[in-house]
Design a protein around this motif. Structure first.
Motif, PDB file in Angstrom:
ATOM      1  N   PRO A   1      42.259  42.348  54.127  1.00 19.95           N
ATOM      2  CA  PRO A   1      43.175  43.263  53.445  1.00 19.95           C
ATOM      3  C   PRO A   1      43.622  44.470  54.261  1.00 19.95           C
ATOM      4  CG  PRO A   1      40.944  43.760  52.786  1.00 19.95           C
ATOM      5  CD  PRO A   1      40.852  42.619  53.772  1.00 19.95           C
ATOM      6  N   ASP A   2      43.214  44.600  55.525  1.00 19.00           N
ATOM      7  CA  ASP A   2      43.491  45.821  56.286  1.00 19.00           C
ATOM      8  C   ASP A   2      44.950  46.288  56.204  1.00 19.00           C
ATOM      9  OD1 ASP A   2      40.863  45.726  56.985  1.00 19.00           O
ATOM     10  OD2 ASP A   2      41.179  45.366  59.118  1.00 19.00           O
ATOM     11  N   PRO A   3      45.937  45.426  56.395  1.00 21.08           N
ATOM     12  CA  PRO A   3      47.319  45.923  56.397  1.00 21.08           C
ATOM     13  C   PRO A   3      47.758  46.565  55.085  1.00 21.08           C
ATOM     14  CG  PRO A   3      47.204  43.736  57.390  1.00 21.08           C
ATOM     15  CD  PRO A   3      45.876  43.997  56.743  1.00 21.08           C
ATOM     16  N   VAL A   4      47.098  46.229  53.976  1.00 27.35           N
ATOM     17  CA  VAL A   4      47.524  46.798  52.699  1.00 27.35           C
ATOM     18  C   VAL A   4      46.633  47.941  52.226  1.00 27.35           C
ATOM     19  CG1 VAL A   4      48.672  44.685  51.944  1.00 27.35           C
ATOM     20  CG2 VAL A   4      46.278  45.061  51.328  1.00 27.35           C
ATOM     21  N   VAL A   5      45.572  48.254  52.959  1.00 29.99           N
ATOM     22  CA  VAL A   5      44.733  49.399  52.580  1.00 29.99           C
ATOM     23  C   VAL A   5      44.812  50.535  53.593  1.00 29.99           C
ATOM     24  CG1 VAL A   5      43.137  47.934  51.297  1.00 29.99           C
ATOM     25  CG2 VAL A   5      42.598  48.547  53.644  1.00 29.99           C
ATOM     26  N   LEU A   6      45.321  50.266  54.785  1.00 32.39           N
ATOM     27  CA  LEU A   6      45.467  51.311  55.797  1.00 32.39           C
ATOM     28  C   LEU A   6      46.882  51.877  55.699  1.00 32.39           C
ATOM     29  CD1 LEU A   6      43.605  49.548  58.748  1.00 32.39           C
ATOM     30  CD2 LEU A   6      42.699  51.185  57.073  1.00 32.39           C
ATOM     31  N   LEU A   7      47.005  53.003  55.056  1.00 32.90           N
ATOM     32  CA  LEU A   7      48.314  53.547  54.704  1.00 32.90           C
ATOM     33  C   LEU A   7      49.142  53.954  55.916  1.00 32.90           C
ATOM     34  CD1 LEU A   7      47.363  55.810  51.652  1.00 32.90           C
ATOM     35  CD2 LEU A   7      47.945  53.378  51.687  1.00 32.90           C
ATOM     36  N   ASP A   8      48.499  54.154  57.062  1.00 31.65           N
ATOM     37  CA  ASP A   8      49.252  54.542  58.253  1.00 31.65           C
ATOM     38  C   ASP A   8      49.758  53.344  59.043  1.00 31.65           C
ATOM     39  OD1 ASP A   8      46.719  53.792  58.989  1.00 31.65           O
ATOM     40  OD2 ASP A   8      46.240  55.636  60.074  1.00 31.65           O
ATOM     41  N   SER A   9      49.576  52.147  58.507  1.00 24.29           N
ATOM     42  CA  SER A   9      50.160  50.961  59.125  1.00 24.29           C
ATOM     43  C   SER A   9      51.676  51.019  59.020  1.00 24.29           C
ATOM     44  CB  SER A   9      49.652  49.689  58.437  1.00 24.29           C
ATOM     45  OG  SER A   9      50.428  48.564  58.804  1.00 24.29           O
ATOM     46  N   ALA A  10      52.356  50.666  60.097  1.00 21.53           N
ATOM     47  CA  ALA A  10      53.821  50.755  60.120  1.00 21.53           C
ATOM     48  C   ALA A  10      54.474  49.836  59.104  1.00 21.53           C
ATOM     49  CB  ALA A  10      54.333  50.436  61.523  1.00 21.53           C
ATOM     50  N   THR A  11      53.777  48.777  58.703  1.00 19.93           N
ATOM     51  CA  THR A  11      54.363  47.806  57.768  1.00 19.93           C
ATOM     52  C   THR A  11      53.697  47.863  56.395  1.00 19.93           C
ATOM     53  OG1 THR A  11      52.839  46.077  58.564  1.00 19.93           O
ATOM     54  CG2 THR A  11      54.988  46.248  59.659  1.00 19.93           C
ATOM     55  N   TRP A  12      52.996  48.972  56.084  1.00 17.73           N
ATOM     56  CA  TRP A  12      52.222  49.025  54.848  1.00 17.73           C
ATOM     57  C   TRP A  12      53.080  48.738  53.611  1.00 17.73           C
ATOM     58  CZ3 TRP A  12      52.450  52.259  50.511  1.00 17.73           C
ATOM     59  CH2 TRP A  12      51.401  52.106  49.598  1.00 17.73           C
ATOM     60  N   GLY A  13      54.198  49.405  53.442  1.00 19.46           N
ATOM     61  CA  GLY A  13      55.020  49.214  52.253  1.00 19.46           C
ATOM     62  C   GLY A  13      55.478  47.776  52.091  1.00 19.46           C
ATOM     63  N   GLN A  14      55.938  47.182  53.178  1.00 19.03           N
ATOM     64  CA  GLN A  14      56.379  45.786  53.150  1.00 19.03           C
ATOM     65  C   GLN A  14      55.223  44.855  52.813  1.00 19.03           C
ATOM     66  OE1 GLN A  14      58.156  44.523  56.873  1.00 19.03           O
ATOM     67  NE2 GLN A  14      57.490  42.417  56.557  1.00 19.03           N
ATOM     68  N   ASP A  15      54.063  45.133  53.384  1.00 18.94           N
ATOM     69  CA  ASP A  15      52.910  44.261  53.148  1.00 18.94           C
ATOM     70  C   ASP A  15      52.414  44.368  51.709  1.00 18.94           C
ATOM     71  OD1 ASP A  15      53.057  43.392  55.764  1.00 18.94           O
ATOM     72  OD2 ASP A  15      51.585  44.848  56.494  1.00 18.94           O
ATOM     73  N   VAL A  16      52.462  45.566  51.136  1.00 25.37           N
ATOM     74  CA  VAL A  16      52.052  45.725  49.737  1.00 25.37           C
ATOM     75  C   VAL A  16      53.005  44.965  48.818  1.00 25.37           C
ATOM     76  CG1 VAL A  16      51.871  47.401  47.855  1.00 25.37           C
ATOM     77  CG2 VAL A  16      50.781  47.862  50.049  1.00 25.37           C
ATOM     78  N   GLU A  17      54.292  44.992  49.121  1.00 25.64           N
ATOM     79  CA  GLU A  17      55.242  44.204  48.335  1.00 25.64           C
ATOM     80  C   GLU A  17      54.906  42.719  48.406  1.00 25.64           C
ATOM     81  OE1 GLU A  17      59.253  44.949  49.436  1.00 25.64           O
ATOM     82  OE2 GLU A  17      59.206  47.083  48.889  1.00 25.64           O
ATOM     83  N   ARG A  18      54.554  42.247  49.585  1.00 27.08           N
ATOM     84  CA  ARG A  18      54.188  40.833  49.748  1.00 27.08           C
ATOM     85  C   ARG A  18      52.919  40.519  48.962  1.00 27.08           C
ATOM     86  NH1 ARG A  18      54.436  40.273  56.229  1.00 27.08           N
ATOM     87  NH2 ARG A  18      54.240  38.021  55.847  1.00 27.08           N
ATOM     88  N   LEU A  19      51.977  41.466  48.929  1.00 32.19           N
ATOM     89  CA  LEU A  19      50.762  41.295  48.133  1.00 32.19           C
ATOM     90  C   LEU A  19      51.120  41.134  46.660  1.00 32.19           C
ATOM     91  CD1 LEU A  19      47.612  41.523  47.717  1.00 32.19           C
ATOM     92  CD2 LEU A  19      47.983  43.994  47.505  1.00 32.19           C
ATOM     93  N   GLY A  20      51.983  42.009  46.160  1.00 29.43           N
ATOM     94  CA  GLY A  20      52.371  41.936  44.755  1.00 29.43           C
ATOM     95  C   GLY A  20      53.071  40.637  44.421  1.00 29.43           C
ATOM     96  N   GLU A  21      53.967  40.175  45.307  1.00 33.37           N
ATOM     97  CA  GLU A  21      54.668  38.910  45.068  1.00 33.37           C
ATOM     98  C   GLU A  21      53.693  37.738  45.031  1.00 33.37           C
ATOM     99  OE1 GLU A  21      57.518  38.700  48.166  1.00 33.37           O
ATOM    100  OE2 GLU A  21      58.729  40.381  47.408  1.00 33.37           O
TER     101      GLU A  21
END
Length: 488
Positions: free
Chosen positions: A214-234
């Motif tokens: 889950p690192d990309p969706v819990v590390l808020l300073d990731s450059a792709t965090w917002g996009q990755d969280v959307e993918r998680l929700g989908e």
């Protein structure tokens, strides 16, 4: 490690050389200990491989296509190999590492040219663990009898290319050849696991299993965090516009992974902080991240909070939590910008465990449903922090030496530093943590040889009986990995 047979007129630079491996490589040199080590190693040599922490792409097994060429199989995906050659002035792109579109950098696409550069740099691997793995796979898997060099590169390339063109060298066939009983891949939190579903339909569902990362969706300073969280929700079918929905999506995906055979989660945070926030604090930071208004320290606080939350979820669903912190990813930001994640060189940093893990272990360290495997690349933490933690909390297991430490002398230092406090039963057994598929048997073999040497010394010093050493060797090589990663 290896020997070269020569006739009296041979020149050391010529190609007419026969390359063989010494059966006692990496065993103790002490003549009183080596025979004992041989006996212990013989007990584990043929055991199946349990590969519970790795990064071989699941697509390789789902599609089961022939490997394209020796360079793409052995050179390009092996970051140990690449970084050593980069250190000697060979840039990433000349080793076939693909560059980002628009970067202006053109990567080498000729596999033979990549292979020649690798063979020309063979001397740079002397004394490294990479050398052990590479020579073991070249000799024992592909039957190579010429040591890599500039003048042998083409002949070796041709031999490996002929081998991988055979169906016996396809990914699924190699699972059998390597005697891999179970192999865990690493999959992003938003994965729909379609490749694992295909493998399960073909009867491989218990053999190739996913791991929740889950690192990309819990590390808020990731450059792709917002996009990755959307993918998680989908993927989860959850509305992630709120912190509550975000947690629900993580729980949904974890259960999907577990249903697909996952046994563990995998967390590669830089720090080890596990301090929980209140729900209101966490929701506030999450909302700020969505709005692009994070304050100083918010990302770090949220990362620590989410490690605590991941532990709480593991206590609920039984997935084993793996924590391997302390690596500053992509140290060369310029290289990372050109070549992407995992190409900018990872460098270890000092890591603190005792205070940082206290909130998590006070909450879940004695919980019957929780298990955490702790890794480190900071050797100073072995005896000072990790062994004492594993030696008291029933939920804690010590992960095998990882990344820069999965080398003969470092593995020996690990055993010497932790065993007297934590014993053997609080270990995870060996995990190979690699993308380089063909190196997996070599890595396990090296670990078994090192453990045989360590146990042999205990026998020679009358600190263990031989039957205990033989039993412990089997534990470390086979039984402990299965037990450490058993879901509850």
């Amino acid at each position: 490690m290896s020997t070269i047979a020569r006739t009296p007129t041979d020149d050391a630079t010529r190609a007419d050389r026969t390359w063989t491996l010494d059966p006692d490589r990496a065993l103790p040199a002490d003549p009183a200990v080596r025979p004992i080590a041989r006996e212990i190693y013989a007990e584990t040599k043929a055991l199946p491989l349990v590969s519970m922490h790795g990064h071989v792409p699941v697509e390789w097994f789902a599609e089961d296509r022939p490997f394209p060429n020796p360079a793409d199989l052995i050179v390009v995906p092996d970051h140990y190999l690449v970084r050593m050659l980069v250190s000697q002035g060979v840039p990433n792109e000349l080793l076939g590492v693909p560059a980002a579109p628009g970067s202006g950098v053109v990567a080498e696409t000729d596999p033979r040219a990549i292979w020649r550069r690798f063979c020309a740099g063979w001397k740079h691997f002397r004394g490294t663990a990479t050398r052990f793995w590479l020579e073991t796979e070249l000799v024992e898997i592909f039957g190579v009898t010429l040591r890599p060099a500039e003048d042998t590169a083409d002949a070796i390339f041709d031999q490996v290319a002929r081998a991988i063109a055979d169906d016996a060298f396809r990914p699924r066939a190699l699972l059998d050849r390597f005697d891999i009983e179970v192999l865990a891949t690493t999959d992003p939190a938003w994965s729909t696991l379609e490749h694992h579903a295909a493998l399960a339909a073909d009867g491989y569902g218990d053999r190739v299993v996913p791991t929740f990362r889950p690192d990309p969706v819990v590390l808020l300073d990731s450059a792709t965090w917002g996009q990755d969280v959307e993918r998680l929700g989908e993927a989860a079918g959850e509305d992630v516009s709120s912190y509550r929905g975000y947690l629900a999506a993580l729980r949904t995906q974890r259960l999907r992974f577990k249903a697909a055979g996952a046994r563990a989660t995998d967390h590669g945070h830089l720090a080890t902080d596990t301090t929980p926030l209140t729900d209101a604090e966490a929701a506030g930071i999450y909302g700020a991240a969505l709005a692009g208004t994070l304050g100083p320290g918010d990302a770090d606080a949220f990362a620590g909070h989410m490690l605590f939350q991941m532990a709480a979820m593991s206590a609920e669903d039984g997935l084993v939590m793996q924590l391997h912190p302390g690596v500053l990813r992509d140290h060369d930001r310029g290289r990372h910008a050109v070549f992407g994640p995992d190409t900018g060189f990872d460098i270890p940093v000092v890591t603190e465990y005792t205070r940082a893990l206290r909130p998590m272990l006070e909450a879940f360290g004695h919980h019957a449903g929780f298990r955490v495997v702790l890794f480190t690349v900071d050797e100073d933490a072995f005896s000072r922090e990790l062994a004492p933690l594993a030696g008291v909390y029933p939920s804690v297991r010590l992960g095998a030496p990882w990344w820069f430490l999965d080398a003969p002398d470092a593995m020996r230092r690990f055993r010497e530093a932790v065993t007297e406090t934590a014993g053997f039963s609080n270990m995870s057994g060996f995990v190979d943590d690699t993308r380089a598929f063909c190196s997996i048997p070599a890595r396990h073999d090296l670990a078994r040889r090192v453990d045989a040497g360590y146990l042999a010394r205990l026998v020679a010093e009358h600190r263990l009986d031989l039957d205990e050493a033989l039993d412990t060797a089997v534990d470390l090589a086979y039984r402990l990995p299965l037990a450490a990663y058993a879901t509850r």
